[in-house]
Design a protein around this motif. Structure first.
Motif, PDB file in Angstrom:
ATOM      1  N   PRO A 336       0.767  -1.070  -0.041  1.00  0.00           N
ATOM      2  CA  PRO A 336      -0.064   0.054   0.032  1.00  0.00           C
ATOM      3  C   PRO A 336       0.944   1.283   0.036  1.00  0.00           C
ATOM      4  N   THR A 337       0.420   1.983  -0.927  1.00  0.00           N
ATOM      5  CA  THR A 337       1.337   3.598  -0.966  1.00  0.00           C
ATOM      6  C   THR A 337       0.181   4.662  -1.050  1.00  0.00           C
ATOM      7  N   PRO A 338       0.675   5.790  -0.498  1.00  0.00           N
ATOM      8  CA  PRO A 338      -0.256   6.935  -0.142  1.00  0.00           C
ATOM      9  C   PRO A 338      -0.537   7.396  -1.559  1.00  0.00           C
ATOM     10  N   VAL A 339      -1.653   8.040  -2.003  1.00  0.00           N
ATOM     11  CA  VAL A 339      -1.967   8.581  -3.328  1.00  0.00           C
ATOM     12  C   VAL A 339      -2.835   9.842  -2.942  1.00  0.00           C
ATOM     13  N   HIS A 340      -2.530  11.078  -3.765  1.00  0.00           N
ATOM     14  CA  HIS A 340      -2.809  12.197  -3.386  1.00  0.00           C
ATOM     15  C   HIS A 340      -3.803  13.085  -4.189  1.00  0.00           C
ATOM     16  N   GLN A 359     -10.594  14.557   7.119  1.00  0.00           N
ATOM     17  CA  GLN A 359      -9.450  14.382   8.159  1.00  0.00           C
ATOM     18  C   GLN A 359      -9.714  12.939   8.850  1.00  0.00           C
ATOM     19  N   GLU A 360     -10.851  12.540   8.951  1.00  0.00           N
ATOM     20  CA  GLU A 360     -11.122  11.147   9.583  1.00  0.00           C
ATOM     21  C   GLU A 360     -10.815   9.923   8.487  1.00  0.00           C
ATOM     22  N   GLU A 361     -10.806  10.236   6.926  1.00  0.00           N
ATOM     23  CA  GLU A 361     -10.473   9.450   6.202  1.00  0.00           C
ATOM     24  C   GLU A 361      -9.014   9.239   6.211  1.00  0.00           C
ATOM     25  N   ARG A 362      -8.264  10.268   6.501  1.00  0.00           N
ATOM     26  CA  ARG A 362      -6.751  10.217   6.461  1.00  0.00           C
ATOM     27  C   ARG A 362      -6.062   9.409   7.380  1.00  0.00           C
ATOM     28  N   ARG A 363      -6.879   9.735   8.326  1.00  0.00           N
ATOM     29  CA  ARG A 363      -6.550   8.717   9.751  1.00  0.00           C
ATOM     30  C   ARG A 363      -6.800   7.259   9.668  1.00  0.00           C
ATOM     31  N   ALA A 364      -8.005   7.125   8.932  1.00  0.00           N
ATOM     32  CA  ALA A 364      -8.064   5.453   8.218  1.00  0.00           C
ATOM     33  C   ALA A 364      -7.199   5.032   7.651  1.00  0.00           C
ATOM     34  N   VAL A 365      -7.040   5.827   6.585  1.00  0.00           N
ATOM     35  CA  VAL A 365      -6.127   5.440   5.277  1.00  0.00           C
ATOM     36  C   VAL A 365      -4.499   5.304   5.857  1.00  0.00           C
ATOM     37  N   ASP A 366      -4.092   5.791   6.900  1.00  0.00           N
ATOM     38  CA  ASP A 366      -2.795   5.902   7.373  1.00  0.00           C
ATOM     39  C   ASP A 366      -2.738   4.541   8.344  1.00  0.00           C
ATOM     40  N   GLU A 367      -4.018   4.332   9.240  1.00  0.00           N
ATOM     41  CA  GLU A 367      -3.855   3.083   9.765  1.00  0.00           C
ATOM     42  C   GLU A 367      -4.000   1.945   9.021  1.00  0.00           C
TER      43      GLU A 367
END
Length: 385
Positions: A336-340, A359-367
């Motif tokens: 998995p790799t971040p996409v912007h 903000q909530e989505e980013r926390r979930a994606v990071d986890e």
């Protein structure tokens, strides 16, 4: 004198001028990626894959200084959210339930292409000016929003917060070439269980007695595209309802982009029965489409993932991007790799709601990225298994 112009078609712009800002590095070799080149974007437009009736209408922005083109963005008016892969269908539904009109919107993007790349082409010093101009176009035309999808991390970090622009982070699965000398060298870095699984899948695919050929440049013949068009139609009809690309797009790819393409085909004798289409960047192989006319066990994994890894290793590429979604890629070495992406929304109340969601989505994606990476196929330092 600085001048920004909004065009009604890419064909209003000189091809050499466009490529001078979109892919200046191709003078000495391959472009970083071929997707913002004139030959790719014009193939979509001239083939009818974008334009009237498609929901993708080209309106590129061009910045000139003293009459010379120095920066640009590939921008489209969108009548829907199809073919974007950074999903905002839920935003559209919420906004329209509240009485708003979400479509049309503006999109700075490469149509139908979930591949990270530069979206603000040319001198980076002009990025904010081009973004402000795009926002102005949206505002003057009373459009709901502007979206910049699959931009680079550098672009996202530089432009997030400009005039209320929101930064979104989602994820894809990419394979990284850690200096592997061969496919077996790559397998040696996996846990024994995953190593055995991949070897078994490759053996299963080869047990169908098909001939697999990886073709590029003049090795690709018009007849190969006719076969691949049939594969693409079948996959497109099942995934999207209507395939995004027209048959004419593949003809144009053959005429102008053969050297940018890796076409992996499986043959039963002389007859192609399955294929995977990849585009070649300077350091990255971009997997795009797959299809088949016959089902063979594990053939999808072989053509789309393992052949791509083989080719990347043999040609010294740093990465394989296998397209949108697909957690099944994890077990096959794609991590998995971040996409912007960046998003400007005209309505202040709705923008605030989306900002909270992101903000909530980013926390979930990071986890999720952290967890999936831990469960990846690579062996641990302390124990191989």
């Amino acid at each position: 004198m600085t001048e920004i112009t909004l065009h009604q078609s890419l064909t209003e712009i000189d091809a050499d001028e466009w490529d001078a800002v979109a892919a200046p590095e191709q003078v000495s070799g391959r472009p970083v990626d071929p997707f913002t080149t004139y030959r790719f974007l014009s193939a979509l437009e001239l083939s009818g894959s974008t334009g009237t009736g498609t929901g993708w209408t080209a309106h590129p922005l061009v910045l000139r200084e003293a009459g010379r083109m120095v920066a640009a963005v590939p921008m489209y008016a969108k009548g829907h959210s199809q073919g974007e892969y950074i999903f905002d269908h839920g935003w559209a539904q919420a906004f329209e339930r509240a009485g708003g009109r979400y479509y049309p919107k503006l999109q700075i993007a490469v149509p139908f292409t979930p591949a990270t790349g530069r979206r603000f082409l040319g001198d980076a010093a002009h990025r904010e000016l081009l973004l402000a101009a795009a926002i102005s176009v949206a505002a003057k035309n009373r459009l709901s929003s502007l979206h910049v999808t699959f931009c680079t991390e550098d672009e996202a970090e530089a432009l997030a917060g400009v005039e209320g622009v929101l930064h979104r982070v989602t994820q894809q699965f990419h394979w990284e070439n850690n200096g592997y000398a061969s496919f077996d060298d790559f397998l040696g870095q996996l846990s024994s269980r995953k190593r055995k699984m991949i070897r078994k899948e490759r053996e299963t695919a080869r047990a169908s007695n098909l001939t697999i050929r990886a073709l590029t440049g003049d090795q690709i013949e018009p007849a190969h595209w006719e076969a691949f068009w049939q594969f693409y139609q079948d996959t497109g009809a099942r995934k999207w309802g209507t395939p995004y690309l027209t048959r004419a797009a593949f003809t144009r790819f053959h005429e102008t982009m053969r050297d940018d393409i890796l076409l992996v085909l499986a043959f039963d004798g002389a007859r192609p029965v399955a294929g995977a289409l990849n585009f070649i960047g300077r350091d990255v192989l971009f997997g795009r489409y797959w299809g088949c006319s016959e089902d063979h066990p594990c053939l999808h994994f072989e053509l789309c993932y393992y052949q791509a890894i083989d080719w990347a290793i043999a040609n010294g590429l740093a990465r394989v991007e296998a397209g949108a979604q697909g957690e099944h890629k994890l077990a096959r070495g794609y991590l998995p790799t971040p996409v912007h992406s960046l998003h400007w929304i005209a309505d202040a109340g709705f923008r605030d709601a989306v900002a909270r969601y992101l903000q909530e989505e980013r926390r979930a994606v990071d986890e999720e990225i952290e967890v999936l990476t831990q469960y990846g196929p690579f062996r641990r330092v302390q124990s191989e298994d």
